[in-house]
Write a protein that holds these residues in place. Structure first.
Motif, PDB file in Angstrom:
ATOM      1  N   GLU A 137       0.941  -1.088   0.040  1.00  0.00           N
ATOM      2  CA  GLU A 137      -0.067   0.073   0.046  1.00  0.00           C
ATOM      3  C   GLU A 137       1.000   1.405   0.024  1.00  0.00           C
ATOM      4  O   GLU A 137       0.585   2.214  -0.806  1.00  0.00           O
ATOM      5  CB  GLU A 137      -0.762  -0.205   1.165  1.00  0.00           C
ATOM      6  N   ILE A 138       1.769   1.252   0.876  1.00  0.00           N
ATOM      7  CA  ILE A 138       2.662   2.336   0.874  1.00  0.00           C
ATOM      8  C   ILE A 138       3.736   2.589  -0.149  1.00  0.00           C
ATOM      9  O   ILE A 138       3.949   3.688  -0.737  1.00  0.00           O
ATOM     10  CB  ILE A 138       3.437   2.536   2.183  1.00  0.00           C
ATOM     11  N   ASP A 148       0.923  12.399   4.698  1.00  0.00           N
ATOM     12  CA  ASP A 148      -0.486  12.113   4.268  1.00  0.00           C
ATOM     13  C   ASP A 148      -0.610  10.967   5.667  1.00  0.00           C
ATOM     14  O   ASP A 148      -1.865  10.910   5.671  1.00  0.00           O
ATOM     15  CB  ASP A 148      -0.379  11.457   3.012  1.00  0.00           C
ATOM     16  N   ARG A 149       0.196  10.199   5.918  1.00  0.00           N
ATOM     17  CA  ARG A 149       0.016   9.064   6.773  1.00  0.00           C
ATOM     18  C   ARG A 149      -0.034   9.391   8.020  1.00  0.00           C
ATOM     19  O   ARG A 149      -0.520   8.651   9.227  1.00  0.00           O
ATOM     20  CB  ARG A 149       0.908   7.780   6.589  1.00  0.00           C
ATOM     21  N   LEU A 150       0.576  10.518   8.569  1.00  0.00           N
ATOM     22  CA  LEU A 150       0.500  10.848   9.910  1.00  0.00           C
ATOM     23  C   LEU A 150      -0.774  11.369  10.520  1.00  0.00           C
ATOM     24  O   LEU A 150      -1.550  11.887   9.798  1.00  0.00           O
ATOM     25  CB  LEU A 150       1.632  12.282  10.191  1.00  0.00           C
ATOM     26  N   GLY A 151      -0.914  10.878  11.860  1.00  0.00           N
ATOM     27  CA  GLY A 151      -2.227  10.982  12.489  1.00  0.00           C
ATOM     28  C   GLY A 151      -2.027  12.581  13.180  1.00  0.00           C
ATOM     29  O   GLY A 151      -1.041  13.037  13.180  1.00  0.00           O
ATOM     30  N   ALA A 169       1.928   3.766  -3.468  1.00  0.00           N
ATOM     31  CA  ALA A 169       1.711   5.401  -3.281  1.00  0.00           C
ATOM     32  C   ALA A 169       3.027   6.048  -3.454  1.00  0.00           C
ATOM     33  O   ALA A 169       2.829   7.000  -4.244  1.00  0.00           O
ATOM     34  CB  ALA A 169       1.249   5.573  -1.840  1.00  0.00           C
ATOM     35  N   VAL A 200       4.077  11.054   1.050  1.00  0.00           N
ATOM     36  CA  VAL A 200       3.282  10.019   1.504  1.00  0.00           C
ATOM     37  C   VAL A 200       3.478  10.115   3.045  1.00  0.00           C
ATOM     38  O   VAL A 200       2.249   9.560   3.738  1.00  0.00           O
ATOM     39  CB  VAL A 200       3.763   8.681   0.992  1.00  0.00           C
ATOM     40  N   GLN A 201       4.614  10.057   3.693  1.00  0.00           N
ATOM     41  CA  GLN A 201       4.901  10.218   4.995  1.00  0.00           C
ATOM     42  C   GLN A 201       3.746  11.088   5.620  1.00  0.00           C
ATOM     43  O   GLN A 201       3.190  10.867   6.816  1.00  0.00           O
ATOM     44  CB  GLN A 201       6.226  10.292   5.409  1.00  0.00           C
ATOM     45  N   GLN A 225       9.103   4.477   7.665  1.00  0.00           N
ATOM     46  CA  GLN A 225       7.703   4.817   7.695  1.00  0.00           C
ATOM     47  C   GLN A 225       6.952   3.556   8.458  1.00  0.00           C
ATOM     48  O   GLN A 225       5.960   3.917   9.320  1.00  0.00           O
ATOM     49  CB  GLN A 225       6.990   4.911   6.325  1.00  0.00           C
ATOM     50  N   GLN A 226       7.229   2.535   7.999  1.00  0.00           N
ATOM     51  CA  GLN A 226       6.479   1.449   8.836  1.00  0.00           C
ATOM     52  C   GLN A 226       6.921   0.940  10.121  1.00  0.00           C
ATOM     53  O   GLN A 226       6.323   0.492  10.942  1.00  0.00           O
ATOM     54  CB  GLN A 226       6.477   0.089   7.731  1.00  0.00           C
TER      55      GLN A 226
END
Length: 266
Positions: free
Chosen positions: A20-21, A45-48, A24, A42-43, A95-96
């Protein structure tokens, strides 16, 4: 340069945790962004809410010529990136598994600060490099681990084959992932056991970052595993004769000394 990224087959089972990542980042890279910018986008976009990234990705020429890669990452929180599969997978791993990668980087930087850059790196830096470049993380029943430790390939892959449904193997080393862009039978991971099982990548990241002590890593707690032998990962291994290749599936007495890749550039 995009290095033919369209030929990277994210459908392969070993890429499943990264697909998935990875797709992207690939889409943005092929769309014209430099790889480090694609990773950053991408990083972000994935941050909460309230989360910050472990590192910021920068072009590799940002790395000062006089500073070791690991020290630069630790000091600046910038991760230099060259365009290519190797640094793509390194960026995905940051990132993971951000806590694990930060812990590894801190250990490397501390060793360099204490010992300097020596011709021989020592057991801890060797183990950290091996983990970073070529490790796989195995969550598996005891019987599978014992067969792997004994290099009993028939037991591991044939007699105990149904037990692999209870196992989870996550490829972690970014050089290992790069090699599997063009899979071949001889590709071998160095396996680090995850125990007890962790249900998600985030939980696995937390566990691994806490489990990696200097003492444990210095003992090189790895076992070799030819990854295309994993049931369901390669069609040819449905034939038991696949495992009769002693050039790949060597017994314990045949096992060669671990080769640790050169450290210093991701």
């Amino acid at each position: 340069r995009r290095l033919g990224m369209s030929h990277l087959d994210w459908q392969q089972p070993w890429f499943a945790p990264w697909r998935e990542i990875g797709e992207a980042v690939q889409a943005r890279w092929q769309g014209g962004l430099p790889l480090h910018e694609a990773l950053n986008q991408v990083q972000f976009d994935r941050l909460g809410p309230g989360e910050t990234a472990a590192v910021h990705f920068v072009a590799h020429d940002e790395l000062p010529a006089e500073e070791a890669y690991e020290q630069y990452v630790f000091r600046s929180r910038n991760c230099p990136v060259r365009p290519g599969w190797h640094d793509l997978f390194n960026g995905l791993c940051w990132q993971q598994f951000p806590r694990t990668k930060a812990r590894m980087n801190a250990l490397q930087a501390a060793e360099i600060a204490a010992m300097g850059i020596q011709p021989v790196r020592g057991p801890l830096r060797d183990a950290l490099t091996l983990l970073d470049e070529n490790a796989a993380l195995l969550q598996a029943p005891d019987a599978l681990w014992q067969a792997l430790a004994a290099r009993d390939w028939n037991a591991l892959f044939l007699d105990l084959r149904p037990l692999w449904q209870q196992a989870r193997l996550t490829l972690f080393g970014h050089a290992l992932l790069e090699k599997l862009v063009s899979p071949r039978k001889s590709i071998t991971a160095h396996v680090y056991r995850v125990h007890p099982a962790q249900p998600t990548n985030a939980a696995l990241d937390d566990w691994l970052a806490a489990d990696m002590t200097s003492e444990k890593l210095s003992s090189k707690p790895f076992l070799p595993l030819p990854v295309l032998g994993v049931p369901g990962w390669w069609a040819e291994n449905a034939d038991p004769a696949f495992y009769a290749d002693e050039a790949v599936f060597r017994g314990a007495r045949q096992s060669r000394k671990v080769h640790v890749p050169t450290a210093g550039k991701g």
